[in-house]
Motif scaffolding. Structure first.
Motif, PDB file in Angstrom:
ATOM      1  N   SER A  98       0.831  -1.201   0.000  1.00 31.81           N
ATOM      2  CA  SER A  98       0.000   0.000   0.000  1.00 31.81           C
ATOM      3  C   SER A  98       0.866   1.252   0.000  1.00 31.81           C
ATOM      4  N   ILE A  99       0.259   2.337  -0.442  1.00 37.41           N
ATOM      5  CA  ILE A  99       0.879   3.658  -0.354  1.00 37.41           C
ATOM      6  C   ILE A  99      -0.159   4.596   0.241  1.00 37.41           C
ATOM      7  N   VAL A 100       0.280   5.743   0.717  1.00 36.43           N
ATOM      8  CA  VAL A 100      -0.641   6.777   1.176  1.00 36.43           C
ATOM      9  C   VAL A 100      -0.434   7.983   0.276  1.00 36.43           C
ATOM     10  N   PHE A 101      -1.522   8.385  -0.377  1.00 37.23           N
ATOM     11  CA  PHE A 101      -1.484   9.527  -1.289  1.00 37.23           C
ATOM     12  C   PHE A 101      -2.650  10.434  -0.954  1.00 37.23           C
ATOM     13  N   GLN A 102      -2.361  11.684  -0.663  1.00 36.96           N
ATOM     14  CA  GLN A 102      -3.370  12.678  -0.275  1.00 36.96           C
ATOM     15  C   GLN A 102      -4.251  12.149   0.862  1.00 36.96           C
ATOM     16  N   ASP A 103      -3.593  11.638   1.868  1.00 38.73           N
ATOM     17  CA  ASP A 103      -4.245  11.109   3.073  1.00 38.73           C
ATOM     18  C   ASP A 103      -5.172   9.920   2.813  1.00 38.73           C
TER      19      ASP A 103
END
Length: 149
Positions: free
Chosen positions: A135-140
């Motif tokens: 997973s990644i976190v992009f724009q919360d």
């Protein structure tokens, strides 16, 4: 035709259309420059010619950028699939589908939407090297990688 081949074809068409439009604009401006008649107001003539030359230079720079994008697409055509995300990967996530190639925007294909993005885009940088299940976190928002082709 495979999904990757279709996405590549559509990205290539995107670059081709923009390249042709830029080349046409440059030709028209060069024609205008050739037809620019020197008037008695010399400064006005020089200013007009300089403005046309500036616009030609700007369009030529844009044309060079599209030629670089075409080179990236040629690289992708010869790449082998990988389990980790790299240039040329098709990435399906819980949020959206991405084609890691060039910044060509949204592409609708086979009842799915794909976002053609470059490796240097914010999300492209985050996805690079990741694999299915990560997973990644992009724009919360947490984005889970479901599939890498």
């Amino acid at each position: 035709m495979k999904l990757k081949e279709q996405l590549l074809r559509l990205c290539t068409e995107y670059v081709k259309q923009r390249t042709e439009r830029l080349e046409k604009s440059i030709r028209e401006l060069e024609h205008d420059l050739g037809n620019e008649i020197k008037s008695s107001a010399g400064d006005k003539y020089e200013t007009s010619r300089e403005m046309i030359n500036t616009e030609i230079n700007k369009l030529q720079n844009q044309l060079q950028e599209f030629k670089k994008l075409n080179e990236v697409l040629n690289l992708i055509a010869n790449r082998k699939p990988s389990a980790s995300i790299q240039l040329g990967s098709i990435v399906k996530t819980n949020q959206a589908n991405y084609f890691i190639a060039i910044p060509a925007g949204e592409i609708a294909l086979e009842n799915e939407k794909f976002y053609a993005i470059g490796l240097n885009s914010p999300i492209g940088k985050l996805l690079l090297g990741k694999q299915i299940g990560e997973s990644i976190v992009f724009q919360d928002k947490k984005i889970s990688i479901k599939e890498v082709v």
